[in-house]
Design a protein around this motif. Structure first.
Motif, PDB file in Angstrom:
ATOM      1  N   GLU A 113       0.827  -1.204   0.000  1.00 54.09           N
ATOM      2  CA  GLU A 113       0.000   0.000   0.000  1.00 54.09           C
ATOM      3  C   GLU A 113       0.866   1.261   0.000  1.00 54.09           C
ATOM      4  N   PHE A 114       1.958   1.241   0.762  1.00 60.53           N
ATOM      5  CA  PHE A 114       2.813   2.427   0.858  1.00 60.53           C
ATOM      6  C   PHE A 114       3.366   2.810  -0.509  1.00 60.53           C
ATOM      7  N   TRP A 115       3.938   1.844  -1.221  1.00 61.78           N
ATOM      8  CA  TRP A 115       4.544   2.172  -2.513  1.00 61.78           C
ATOM      9  C   TRP A 115       3.499   2.411  -3.574  1.00 61.78           C
ATOM     10  N   ALA A 116       2.304   1.861  -3.425  1.00 62.04           N
ATOM     11  CA  ALA A 116       1.222   2.163  -4.364  1.00 62.04           C
ATOM     12  C   ALA A 116       0.797   3.628  -4.276  1.00 62.04           C
ATOM     13  N   ARG A 117       0.969   4.225  -3.101  1.00 69.13           N
ATOM     14  CA  ARG A 117       0.549   5.614  -2.890  1.00 69.13           C
ATOM     15  C   ARG A 117       1.712   6.606  -2.904  1.00 69.13           C
ATOM     16  N   PHE A 118       2.931   6.090  -2.941  1.00 64.70           N
ATOM     17  CA  PHE A 118       4.099   6.949  -2.767  1.00 64.70           C
ATOM     18  C   PHE A 118       4.220   7.987  -3.886  1.00 64.70           C
ATOM     19  N   ALA A 119       4.026   7.581  -5.134  1.00 69.62           N
ATOM     20  CA  ALA A 119       4.174   8.522  -6.253  1.00 69.62           C
ATOM     21  C   ALA A 119       3.188   9.671  -6.144  1.00 69.62           C
ATOM     22  N   SER A 120       1.992   9.389  -5.673  1.00 67.89           N
ATOM     23  CA  SER A 120       0.997  10.445  -5.499  1.00 67.89           C
ATOM     24  C   SER A 120       1.393  11.382  -4.362  1.00 67.89           C
ATOM     25  N   ALA A 121       1.828  10.811  -3.232  1.00 61.22           N
ATOM     26  CA  ALA A 121       2.237  11.638  -2.098  1.00 61.22           C
ATOM     27  C   ALA A 121       3.452  12.487  -2.448  1.00 61.22           C
ATOM     28  N   LEU A 122       4.413  11.908  -3.176  1.00 61.77           N
ATOM     29  CA  LEU A 122       5.581  12.676  -3.589  1.00 61.77           C
ATOM     30  C   LEU A 122       5.178  13.792  -4.550  1.00 61.77           C
ATOM     31  N   SER A 123       4.224  13.515  -5.413  1.00 61.00           N
ATOM     32  CA  SER A 123       3.691  14.575  -6.285  1.00 61.00           C
ATOM     33  C   SER A 123       3.060  15.685  -5.453  1.00 61.00           C
ATOM     34  N   GLY A 124       2.422  15.308  -4.335  1.00 58.25           N
ATOM     35  CA  GLY A 124       1.853  16.315  -3.442  1.00 58.25           C
ATOM     36  C   GLY A 124       2.911  17.245  -2.888  1.00 58.25           C
ATOM     37  N   VAL A 125       4.096  16.709  -2.567  1.00 59.77           N
ATOM     38  CA  VAL A 125       5.203  17.548  -2.118  1.00 59.77           C
ATOM     39  C   VAL A 125       5.583  18.536  -3.212  1.00 59.77           C
ATOM     40  N   GLY A 126       5.661  18.042  -4.449  1.00 54.13           N
ATOM     41  CA  GLY A 126       5.966  18.924  -5.565  1.00 54.13           C
ATOM     42  C   GLY A 126       4.925  19.998  -5.761  1.00 54.13           C
ATOM     43  N   VAL A 127       3.651  19.646  -5.591  1.00 52.26           N
ATOM     44  CA  VAL A 127       2.572  20.633  -5.701  1.00 52.26           C
ATOM     45  C   VAL A 127       2.750  21.731  -4.657  1.00 52.26           C
ATOM     46  N   LEU A 128       3.067  21.347  -3.429  1.00 55.54           N
ATOM     47  CA  LEU A 128       3.261  22.340  -2.363  1.00 55.54           C
ATOM     48  C   LEU A 128       4.432  23.265  -2.689  1.00 55.54           C
ATOM     49  N   LEU A 129       5.541  22.708  -3.166  1.00 55.89           N
ATOM     50  CA  LEU A 129       6.706  23.524  -3.494  1.00 55.89           C
ATOM     51  C   LEU A 129       6.390  24.508  -4.618  1.00 55.89           C
ATOM     52  N   LEU A 130       5.744  24.020  -5.667  1.00 54.49           N
ATOM     53  CA  LEU A 130       5.417  24.903  -6.786  1.00 54.49           C
ATOM     54  C   LEU A 130       4.371  25.941  -6.394  1.00 54.49           C
ATOM     55  N   THR A 131       3.452  25.569  -5.529  1.00 58.70           N
ATOM     56  CA  THR A 131       2.464  26.538  -5.038  1.00 58.70           C
ATOM     57  C   THR A 131       3.164  27.687  -4.323  1.00 58.70           C
ATOM     58  N   PHE A 132       4.138  27.353  -3.489  1.00 55.92           N
ATOM     59  CA  PHE A 132       4.918  28.388  -2.798  1.00 55.92           C
ATOM     60  C   PHE A 132       5.654  29.280  -3.798  1.00 55.92           C
ATOM     61  N   LEU A 133       6.339  28.678  -4.750  1.00 55.47           N
ATOM     62  CA  LEU A 133       7.125  29.449  -5.708  1.00 55.47           C
ATOM     63  C   LEU A 133       6.243  30.340  -6.575  1.00 55.47           C
ATOM     64  N   ILE A 134       5.101  29.823  -6.988  1.00 49.95           N
ATOM     65  CA  ILE A 134       4.186  30.604  -7.825  1.00 49.95           C
ATOM     66  C   ILE A 134       3.610  31.779  -7.041  1.00 49.95           C
ATOM     67  N   ALA A 135       3.161  31.521  -5.809  1.00 49.55           N
ATOM     68  CA  ALA A 135       2.594  32.600  -4.988  1.00 49.55           C
ATOM     69  C   ALA A 135       3.638  33.674  -4.712  1.00 49.55           C
ATOM     70  N   ARG A 136       4.839  33.262  -4.381  1.00 48.69           N
ATOM     71  CA  ARG A 136       5.895  34.233  -4.105  1.00 48.69           C
ATOM     72  C   ARG A 136       6.202  35.078  -5.338  1.00 48.69           C
ATOM     73  N   ARG A 137       6.139  34.466  -6.496  1.00 50.43           N
ATOM     74  CA  ARG A 137       6.494  35.200  -7.711  1.00 50.43           C
ATOM     75  C   ARG A 137       5.400  36.171  -8.136  1.00 50.43           C
ATOM     76  N   ILE A 138       4.147  35.740  -8.120  1.00 48.77           N
ATOM     77  CA  ILE A 138       3.116  36.627  -8.666  1.00 48.77           C
ATOM     78  C   ILE A 138       2.725  37.735  -7.686  1.00 48.77           C
ATOM     79  N   TYR A 139       2.995  37.530  -6.384  1.00 48.71           N
ATOM     80  CA  TYR A 139       2.691  38.575  -5.407  1.00 48.71           C
ATOM     81  C   TYR A 139       3.958  39.222  -4.844  1.00 48.71           C
ATOM     82  N   ASN A 140       5.121  38.719  -5.295  1.00 46.81           N
ATOM     83  CA  ASN A 140       6.399  39.259  -4.824  1.00 46.81           C
ATOM     84  C   ASN A 140       6.458  39.284  -3.300  1.00 46.81           C
ATOM     85  N   ASP A 141       6.027  38.157  -2.700  1.00 48.86           N
ATOM     86  CA  ASP A 141       5.870  38.133  -1.246  1.00 48.86           C
ATOM     87  C   ASP A 141       6.001  36.698  -0.755  1.00 48.86           C
TER      88      ASP A 141
END
Length: 467
Positions: free
Chosen positions: A89-117
């Motif tokens: 079960e862990f490895w069946a869900r790992f790729a999705s959870a790791l993608s979630g980490v990437g989503v969080l990182l990109l969300t931070f970078l995008i917000a910081r860039r478009i609001y300069n904050d």
């Protein structure tokens, strides 16, 4: 007048980063193996497992037969994890959870860039981490979080092309991989970038850039070979299964059993994106003007587009959630900057209380389990040593039973019509066992003789024979 300043010292930044990392790991990976695989994630895990067992990595198979419903990028990722480590079960869900980490990182970078904050980015991440719909599907072994990651990668690259046009290559890669993750749904990325370039008044300069055309070539080189190979090998069967049934039919007709109207996704926001959904309308109106409209376009196109699609599932709007989190984060950060110290303190306390409430609901949701699915998984594992096909009744248990039993999954044309009915034939031997609800034994008994072997919770494992 004393204005609340949300500037972060280097020490505070390091502390905030550490807290966000701990929260991310805890929320997305904590007890990731809890609960048996169910519904679509059990299908993806089974397809990935059969890839490894067969050594066939191009044409996916489910239940021993060709499964041409989705492209294979997510399946490849999970299959590699199964091969390197083990099927679980862990490895069946790992790729999705790791993608979630990437989503969080990109969300931070995008917000910081478009609001300069930076604060807008931190708030956007915290909002996503306390959003039930996002966390649930980041921990669910299906393609939607990885699709969101690819789309956000294209959005972030688009923002960076203002400074360096070579980022178009990254945007093209994101769009191409999105097509390999979830087929036609991956077209959201290029559609968003097209509309954004028009509203941002960049379309003419973009069209003159050779890097744009190279990016298109990159996307084609990523997505075209597998699709061409599948059409060459399977012809109209591939077109019918991959395009007609899972794109055109879902867009133009309701293929599920639920009658969901145009307000369905509003109810999803209210129930699974609460309390942030109640702040979203104010954020859309009063948030500071962003550097680019691309985030607003992403959120509104996904939400509005899937509202018009006839077949509706709650996970369809997952790519809109990071966009909404960015807008809300920008709104809250801007609101705080222009308030007196006392007002800022009260507002901060209110946000902390709201976040704590949302996070509590999120954690409670991911801790819930389906007793019927758990019983089905245990009984299916018990059935491993028996021979012949196996039936699951009701059909919602079938994907779990197939994964854990390692036996051919069958169906009966009178009892049920599985959505994957072309993959559940068991002739000429026919089914020899069934996992069914104990309460349904009288109904099933009209078609089969039932010899109960083991009961687990609400379910029974039985040997059967046709009447």
């Amino acid at each position: 007048m004393i204005t609340a300043q949300m500037t972060l010292t280097s020490t505070t930044k390091r502390l905030a980063t550490a807290i966000l990392i701990v929260l991310t790991i805890t929320v997305l990976f904590g007890h990731l193996s809890r609960g048996s695989l169910r519904y679509d994630e059990a299908i993806y895990a089974e397809v990935s497992k059969e890839m490894v067992e067969r050594g066939e990595w191009l044409t996916p198979h489910w239940n021993g037969k060709e499964w041409l419903e989705k492209p294979p990028a997510y399946l490849w990722a999970t299959g590699v994890l199964f091969k390197l480590y083990r099927v679980s079960e862990f490895w069946a869900r790992f790729a999705s959870a790791l993608s979630g980490v990437g989503v969080l990182l990109l969300t931070f970078l995008i917000a910081r860039r478009i609001y300069n904050d930076t604060t807008s980015g931190v708030l956007a991440v915290l909002i996503l981490l306390s959003t039930q719909l996002f966390v649930y599907y980041a921990r669910f072994g299906t393609t939607d979080t990885m699709l969101s990651l690819c789309i956000l990668l294209a959005v972030y690259a688009y923002l960076r092309t203002e400074d360096d046009e070579r980022f178009w290559l990254l945007a093209g890669a994101g769009c191409g991989i999105a097509l390999m993750v979830k087929g036609a749904a991956g077209l959201i990325g290029p559609a968003v970038l097209l509309v954004a370039s028009l509203l941002d008044r960049r379309s003419l300069s973009i069209l003159r850039s050779r890097w744009l055309w190279l990016a298109i070539a990159v996307a084609v080189l990523i997505a075209l070979p597998w699709h061409s190979l599948m059409y060459w090998q399977h012809g109209d069967v591939f077109v019918r299964s991959y395009l007609s049934r899972h794109v055109i039919n879902r867009a133009t007709s309701n293929i599920n059993q639920f009658n969901r109207g145009y307000g369905f996704y509003i109810s999803i926001l209210r129930n699974l994106v609460s309390p942030w959904a109640y702040i979203l309308p104010f954020a859309l109106i009063f948030a500071p003007r962003p550097r680019s409209f691309v985030v607003l376009i992403l959120g509104l196109m996904v939400f509005g587009g899937y509202t018009l699609v006839q077949t509706k599932f709650q996970w369809y709007i997952l790519p809109a959630l990071p966009a909404f989190a960015v807008v809300i984060g920008g709104f809250l950060a801007s609101f705080a900057k222009h308030k007196r110290q006392t007002q800022f303190g009260v507002g901060l306390l209110a946000v902390i209380i709201l976040w704590g409430f949302a996070e509590f609901r999120t954690i409670r949701l991911i801790k819930t389990s389906d007793s019927e699915i758990e019983s089905a998984a245990r009984l299916a594992q018990v059935s491993n040593n028996d021979q012949g096909g196996i039936i699951a009744y009701p059909e919602s248990l079938g994907m779990t039973v197939k994964f854990y039993s390692r036996r051919p999954l069958c169906t009966d044309s009178v009892l049920s019509k599985l959505s994957h009915n072309e993959n559940v034939g068991c002739e000429p031997t026919g089914p020899t066992h069934m996992i069914l609800r104990t309460a349904d034994r009288p109904t099933v008994g009209t078609r089969f003789t039932i010899n109960p072997l083991l009961e687990d919770g609400p379910l029974t494992y039985a040997s059967i024979g046709r009447r």
